[in-house]
Design a protein around this motif. Structure first.
Motif, PDB file in Angstrom:
ATOM      1  N   ALA A 251     -13.184 -48.887 -33.671  1.00  0.00           N
ATOM      2  CA  ALA A 251     -12.458 -49.120 -35.416  1.00  0.00           C
ATOM      3  C   ALA A 251     -10.675 -48.651 -34.366  1.00  0.00           C
ATOM      4  O   ALA A 251     -10.154 -48.884 -34.924  1.00  0.00           O
ATOM      5  N   ALA A 252     -10.606 -48.408 -32.833  1.00  0.00           N
ATOM      6  CA  ALA A 252      -9.025 -47.768 -32.257  1.00  0.00           C
ATOM      7  C   ALA A 252      -9.081 -49.682 -32.347  1.00  0.00           C
ATOM      8  O   ALA A 252      -7.725 -49.902 -32.380  1.00  0.00           O
ATOM      9  N   CYS A 253     -10.342 -50.393 -31.396  1.00  0.00           N
ATOM     10  CA  CYS A 253      -9.730 -51.631 -31.565  1.00  0.00           C
ATOM     11  C   CYS A 253      -9.126 -52.925 -32.115  1.00  0.00           C
ATOM     12  O   CYS A 253      -8.141 -53.168 -32.119  1.00  0.00           O
ATOM     13  N   HIS A 254      -9.355 -52.228 -33.238  1.00  0.00           N
ATOM     14  CA  HIS A 254      -9.652 -53.488 -34.867  1.00  0.00           C
ATOM     15  C   HIS A 254      -8.027 -52.901 -34.790  1.00  0.00           C
ATOM     16  O   HIS A 254      -6.849 -53.885 -35.368  1.00  0.00           O
ATOM     17  N   ARG A 255      -7.836 -51.423 -34.439  1.00  0.00           N
ATOM     18  CA  ARG A 255      -6.395 -51.090 -35.772  1.00  0.00           C
ATOM     19  C   ARG A 255      -4.846 -50.914 -34.476  1.00  0.00           C
ATOM     20  O   ARG A 255      -3.983 -51.554 -35.201  1.00  0.00           O
ATOM     21  N   ASN A 256      -5.551 -51.460 -33.796  1.00  0.00           N
ATOM     22  CA  ASN A 256      -4.157 -52.478 -32.623  1.00  0.00           C
ATOM     23  C   ASN A 256      -4.357 -54.283 -32.222  1.00  0.00           C
ATOM     24  O   ASN A 256      -4.288 -53.636 -31.303  1.00  0.00           O
ATOM     25  N   GLY A 257      -5.229 -53.972 -33.551  1.00  0.00           N
ATOM     26  CA  GLY A 257      -5.588 -55.989 -32.940  1.00  0.00           C
ATOM     27  C   GLY A 257      -6.205 -56.721 -31.775  1.00  0.00           C
ATOM     28  O   GLY A 257      -5.923 -57.847 -31.684  1.00  0.00           O
ATOM     29  N   ILE A 258      -7.198 -55.244 -30.939  1.00  0.00           N
ATOM     30  CA  ILE A 258      -7.516 -56.018 -29.522  1.00  0.00           C
ATOM     31  C   ILE A 258      -9.250 -56.745 -30.649  1.00  0.00           C
ATOM     32  O   ILE A 258      -9.977 -55.739 -30.998  1.00  0.00           O
ATOM     33  N   THR A 259      -9.724 -57.971 -29.982  1.00  0.00           N
ATOM     34  CA  THR A 259     -10.279 -58.522 -30.007  1.00  0.00           C
ATOM     35  C   THR A 259     -11.348 -58.768 -29.051  1.00  0.00           C
ATOM     36  O   THR A 259     -12.689 -59.071 -29.606  1.00  0.00           O
ATOM     37  N   GLY A 260     -11.170 -58.143 -27.732  1.00  0.00           N
ATOM     38  CA  GLY A 260     -11.615 -58.319 -26.605  1.00  0.00           C
ATOM     39  C   GLY A 260     -11.442 -57.363 -25.355  1.00  0.00           C
ATOM     40  O   GLY A 260      -9.782 -57.253 -26.065  1.00  0.00           O
ATOM     41  N   PHE A 261     -11.600 -56.814 -24.863  1.00  0.00           N
ATOM     42  CA  PHE A 261     -12.236 -55.601 -24.087  1.00  0.00           C
ATOM     43  C   PHE A 261     -12.685 -55.869 -22.762  1.00  0.00           C
ATOM     44  O   PHE A 261     -13.563 -55.766 -22.781  1.00  0.00           O
ATOM     45  N   HIS A 262     -12.536 -55.851 -21.738  1.00  0.00           N
ATOM     46  CA  HIS A 262     -12.980 -55.765 -20.376  1.00  0.00           C
ATOM     47  C   HIS A 262     -12.622 -54.690 -20.031  1.00  0.00           C
ATOM     48  O   HIS A 262     -11.699 -53.039 -19.700  1.00  0.00           O
ATOM     49  N   ASP A 263     -14.281 -54.084 -19.936  1.00  0.00           N
ATOM     50  CA  ASP A 263     -14.183 -52.171 -19.191  1.00  0.00           C
ATOM     51  C   ASP A 263     -14.712 -52.570 -18.197  1.00  0.00           C
ATOM     52  O   ASP A 263     -15.842 -52.891 -17.656  1.00  0.00           O
ATOM     53  N   ALA A 264     -13.801 -51.151 -17.988  1.00  0.00           N
ATOM     54  CA  ALA A 264     -13.429 -51.529 -16.455  1.00  0.00           C
ATOM     55  C   ALA A 264     -14.260 -50.097 -15.432  1.00  0.00           C
ATOM     56  O   ALA A 264     -14.221 -49.020 -15.063  1.00  0.00           O
ATOM     57  N   GLY A 265     -15.422 -50.805 -15.153  1.00  0.00           N
ATOM     58  CA  GLY A 265     -16.140 -49.722 -15.136  1.00  0.00           C
ATOM     59  C   GLY A 265     -17.208 -49.391 -15.359  1.00  0.00           C
ATOM     60  O   GLY A 265     -17.129 -47.988 -16.260  1.00  0.00           O
ATOM     61  N   ILE A 266     -18.856 -49.538 -15.481  1.00  0.00           N
ATOM     62  CA  ILE A 266     -19.443 -49.020 -16.982  1.00  0.00           C
ATOM     63  C   ILE A 266     -20.986 -49.095 -15.868  1.00  0.00           C
ATOM     64  O   ILE A 266     -21.555 -49.406 -15.001  1.00  0.00           O
ATOM     65  N   GLY A 267     -21.588 -48.044 -16.276  1.00  0.00           N
ATOM     66  CA  GLY A 267     -23.011 -47.304 -15.438  1.00  0.00           C
ATOM     67  C   GLY A 267     -24.416 -47.832 -15.946  1.00  0.00           C
ATOM     68  O   GLY A 267     -24.322 -48.242 -17.721  1.00  0.00           O
ATOM     69  N   ARG A 268     -25.531 -47.686 -16.133  1.00  0.00           N
ATOM     70  CA  ARG A 268     -26.516 -48.097 -16.915  1.00  0.00           C
ATOM     71  C   ARG A 268     -27.018 -47.694 -18.103  1.00  0.00           C
ATOM     72  O   ARG A 268     -27.352 -48.604 -18.725  1.00  0.00           O
ATOM     73  N   GLU A 269     -26.162 -46.359 -18.538  1.00  0.00           N
ATOM     74  CA  GLU A 269     -26.483 -45.925 -19.644  1.00  0.00           C
ATOM     75  C   GLU A 269     -25.864 -46.194 -20.514  1.00  0.00           C
ATOM     76  O   GLU A 269     -26.147 -46.544 -21.670  1.00  0.00           O
ATOM     77  N   LYS A 568     -14.297 -63.004 -39.513  1.00  0.00           N
ATOM     78  CA  LYS A 568     -13.869 -61.930 -40.753  1.00  0.00           C
ATOM     79  C   LYS A 568     -12.972 -60.658 -40.156  1.00  0.00           C
ATOM     80  O   LYS A 568     -12.675 -61.014 -39.476  1.00  0.00           O
ATOM     81  N   VAL A 569     -12.488 -60.568 -41.718  1.00  0.00           N
ATOM     82  CA  VAL A 569     -11.317 -59.578 -41.614  1.00  0.00           C
ATOM     83  C   VAL A 569     -11.811 -58.261 -41.028  1.00  0.00           C
ATOM     84  O   VAL A 569     -12.519 -57.821 -42.056  1.00  0.00           O
ATOM     85  N   VAL A 570     -11.728 -57.416 -40.195  1.00  0.00           N
ATOM     86  CA  VAL A 570     -12.096 -56.365 -40.240  1.00  0.00           C
ATOM     87  C   VAL A 570     -10.985 -55.162 -40.246  1.00  0.00           C
ATOM     88  O   VAL A 570     -11.516 -53.986 -40.037  1.00  0.00           O
ATOM     89  N   TYR A 571     -10.381 -55.199 -40.351  1.00  0.00           N
ATOM     90  CA  TYR A 571      -8.914 -54.443 -40.524  1.00  0.00           C
ATOM     91  C   TYR A 571      -7.727 -55.236 -40.785  1.00  0.00           C
ATOM     92  O   TYR A 571      -7.110 -55.877 -40.852  1.00  0.00           O
ATOM     93  N   GLU A 572      -7.518 -54.348 -42.171  1.00  0.00           N
ATOM     94  CA  GLU A 572      -6.134 -54.128 -43.029  1.00  0.00           C
ATOM     95  C   GLU A 572      -5.223 -52.979 -42.455  1.00  0.00           C
ATOM     96  O   GLU A 572      -5.689 -51.951 -43.021  1.00  0.00           O
ATOM     97  N   GLU A 573      -4.077 -53.199 -42.658  1.00  0.00           N
ATOM     98  CA  GLU A 573      -3.345 -52.009 -42.405  1.00  0.00           C
ATOM     99  C   GLU A 573      -2.851 -51.651 -44.140  1.00  0.00           C
ATOM    100  O   GLU A 573      -2.944 -52.374 -45.131  1.00  0.00           O
ATOM    101  N   GLY A 574      -3.330 -49.936 -43.942  1.00  0.00           N
ATOM    102  CA  GLY A 574      -2.476 -49.285 -45.370  1.00  0.00           C
ATOM    103  C   GLY A 574      -4.649 -49.327 -46.436  1.00  0.00           C
ATOM    104  O   GLY A 574      -4.541 -48.551 -46.971  1.00  0.00           O
ATOM    105  N   GLU A 575      -5.200 -50.198 -45.440  1.00  0.00           N
ATOM    106  CA  GLU A 575      -6.913 -50.020 -46.217  1.00  0.00           C
ATOM    107  C   GLU A 575      -8.083 -49.054 -45.627  1.00  0.00           C
ATOM    108  O   GLU A 575      -7.579 -49.383 -43.597  1.00  0.00           O
TER     109      GLU A 575
END
Length: 575
Positions: A251-269, A568-575
């Motif tokens: 949800a935070a990504c959508h609010r900030n216009g982010i559609t892709g994310f490079h996740d820097a360092g993840i483990g097996r869990e 698809k529209v996943v975020y609209e300001e004010g809604e």
């Protein structure tokens, strides 16, 4: 760089040819977007009037008159009403679950004094059960407006914190993630005691530091790898909490216009969680995960089975993240010369350089991109040396490696041209300059700052792209702030006039590209996203104003009006 641009142009021409063929077949658009400024980041047609989609793929980009040929009564129409649209923004270096957990735990990012931290913990204690851990993140002593009376090596001591939380262990991570602050109860659980009279201390850690005062008493500050002395005692999260943090991060990504994310360092869990979220159709973000280099067993498993490149373009694992030094704020960045404000201290090598070379060789042989965290000039040089040795040893496998250095914040002048020469991509978070530059000069001194810190334009002019981002939750995941820092080189308060080292500013076109097409290139994904080009994925960010033309002083007033992900529209300001 010229070859990369040629490839981009060739792909763009091919897509335009395909567009013309599709037009003749009268394909039907599921969505038509028009009525605003549409910046494509496509060199063939940088600006278009309209974009037509077929489900989650761009069907047409060009004039409105041509686009309307794809329209039917079933086509969803989106009138931008003068707003501005770009390709979907890509967070080029962040910590996805850290983003989610920052919204669940104590968020100290905006605290401006030690007393504010103490007050936040005191409030949390009121609702916590005795013995329950209180955790948080985001404090940064260099950003405080007032400093406490008692400090050791530029950091606060735990006494005030411990006084308000006598029955609850507390651990608050530094904004950088490279240090932490514990209260007395947490240190009691960990068995951290006063330094013995003989001067020996079983709690000293290679690549880290348990900070102590002149009497040998622990201050509560744990730097770099010493953090594990405390964190290993913090109870693991629950599956329910993990899922909630994941959903909050999306949800935070959508609010900030982010559609892709490079996740820097993840483990097996975390990998298992992401796979589950995709199965449950909750993966409403394109994640490019980097395997954590701390877990050698995990790396061996993935070397055996090879990269996972998702045909659905939602979850891809084809890179390894190595943490090779610390942060400048905690004086953990590994330097060639000592810190100006702590003589004799050079920072920390947090991972043996021999392991960097070994991992680089494995990456070339097994098809994995290597992404190494390096902030200090020595860390950057040492990593470039190890990469170069691997490329020399396996030249036929090193033709399109796209190895990266994450942050590349402080470079020796001699090493700046080596990035382009070796084809190593710097993933740099422009907002760090805005936040850190006012105090970074105290750490490095004027000469080192001017010759080698935040060298964006020098790197770009040498012929290598830059991947931008925020390093969230080290900084808020606000691409507008990072874009502003990229083009102004000012703090978010607008100082200094003209910006710090203004010759290193990015142009607005470069800044937008660093958040879109060049970020996609940094993940081997420029053929599917990063520009508004026919055949690519339908991910878009829509702004309330034209960030490419609005006056610099008004850039920070830009907001995200809408986010479109996968058609698809996943975020609209004010809604």
């Amino acid at each position: 760089m010229r070859l990369r641009n040629f490839i981009y142009s060739g792909v763009a021409v091919l897509f335009l040819i395909l567009s013309a063929c599709k037009s003749s077949k009268n394909e039907v658009a599921t969505m038509l977007i028009y009525g605003g400024n549409i910046y494509t980041v496509d060199t063939i047609q940088p600006i278009v009037e309209a974009v037509a989609l077929k489900d989650n793929i761009i069907l047409f980009a060009g004039s409105l008159a041509e686009a309307e040929k794809f329209k039917t009564d079933q086509t969803q129409l989106i009138n931008l009403e003068g707003k501005t649209m770009t390709p979907g923004l890509i967070e080029g270096h962040g910590h996805f679950m850290g983003l989610g957990y920052n919204e669940l735990n104590l968020d100290l990012m905006h605290t401006t004094s030690y007393q504010e931290i103490v007050a936040a913990v005191a409030e949390k204690v009121k609702t916590a059960a005795p013995g329950e851990w209180i955790t948080g993140r985001g404090w940064h002593q260099n950003k405080w407006k007032e400093m406490p009376a008692d400090m050791v090596n530029g950091f606060q001591t735990h006494d005030l914190l411990s006084a308000v939380s006598p029955d609850n262990p507390v651990y608050l991570r530094h904004a950088s993630g490279h240090a932490g602050f514990a209260n007395a109860k947490a240190m009691e659980i960990a068995g951290i005691t006063v330094l013995s009279k003989e001067g020996t201390n079983k709690f000293e850690v290679e690549g880290g530091e348990v900070m102590r005062d002149a009497m040998g008493r622990p201050t509560g500050i744990f730097n770099e790898r010493a953090e594990y002395l405390i964190t290993k005692h913090i109870p693991e999260s629950t599956p329910e909490k993990d899922i909630k943090a994941f959903e909050l991060a999306v949800a935070a990504c959508h609010r900030n216009g982010i559609t892709g994310f490079h996740d820097a360092g993840i483990g097996r869990e975390t990998i298992a969680l992401y796979k589950e979220m995709k199965t449950l159709d909750k993966m409403k973000i394109r994640l490019y995960g980097m395997l954590t280099g701390w877990d050698k067993e995990l790396l061996s498993e993935w070397y055996e089975k090879g990269p996972m490149i998702d045909p659905d373009n939602l979850l891809t694992l084809r890179s390894v993240k190595l943490n090779c030094d610390g942060a400048l704020g905690s004086r953990g960045a590994w330097l060639l010369e000592p810190y100006t404000d702590r003589p004799g201290h050079f920072g920390h090598e947090t991972l043996p350089m021999e392991f960097v070379k070994e991992t680089a060789l494995n990456g070339l042989q097994k098809g994995f991109q290597i992404c190494s965290h390096a902030i200090g000039d020595r860390a950057n040089r040492e990593i470039l040396d190890r990469y170069e040795a691997a490329f020399t040893a396996l030249p036929t496998l090193a033709t399109d490696h796209r190895f990266r250095i994450e942050h590349a914040q402080h470079l020796h002048p001699d090493d700046i041209p080596r990035f382009a020469e070796l084809g190593v991509i710097p993933a740099m978070q422009a907002i760090h300059m805005s936040s850190d530059r006012p105090w970074a000069i105290d750490r490095l001194g004027e000469q080192r700052i001017k010759e080698g810190a935040y060298m964006w334009q020098s790197l770009l002019q040498s012929g290598i792209p830059i991947v931008n981002g925020t390093d969230v939750p080290v900084e808020p995941m606000n691409p507008i702030a990072s874009f502003y820092a990229s083009v102004s080189r000012k703090t978010l308060e607008g100082s200094p006039e003209g910006g710090y080292e203004p010759a290193e500013k990015m142009t607005r076109e470069q800044a937008l590209r660093s958040y879109t097409l060049d970020a996609a290139y940094g993940a081997f994904e420029e053929d599917i996203k990063g520009s508004i080009t026919v055949g690519k994925l339908a991910d878009f960010t829509i702004f309330n104003q034209d960030l490419m033309k609005v006056a610099e002083k008004d850039l920070l007033n830009t907001t995200i009006s809408m986010t479109i992900f996968d058609g698809k529209v996943v975020y609209e300001e004010g809604e």
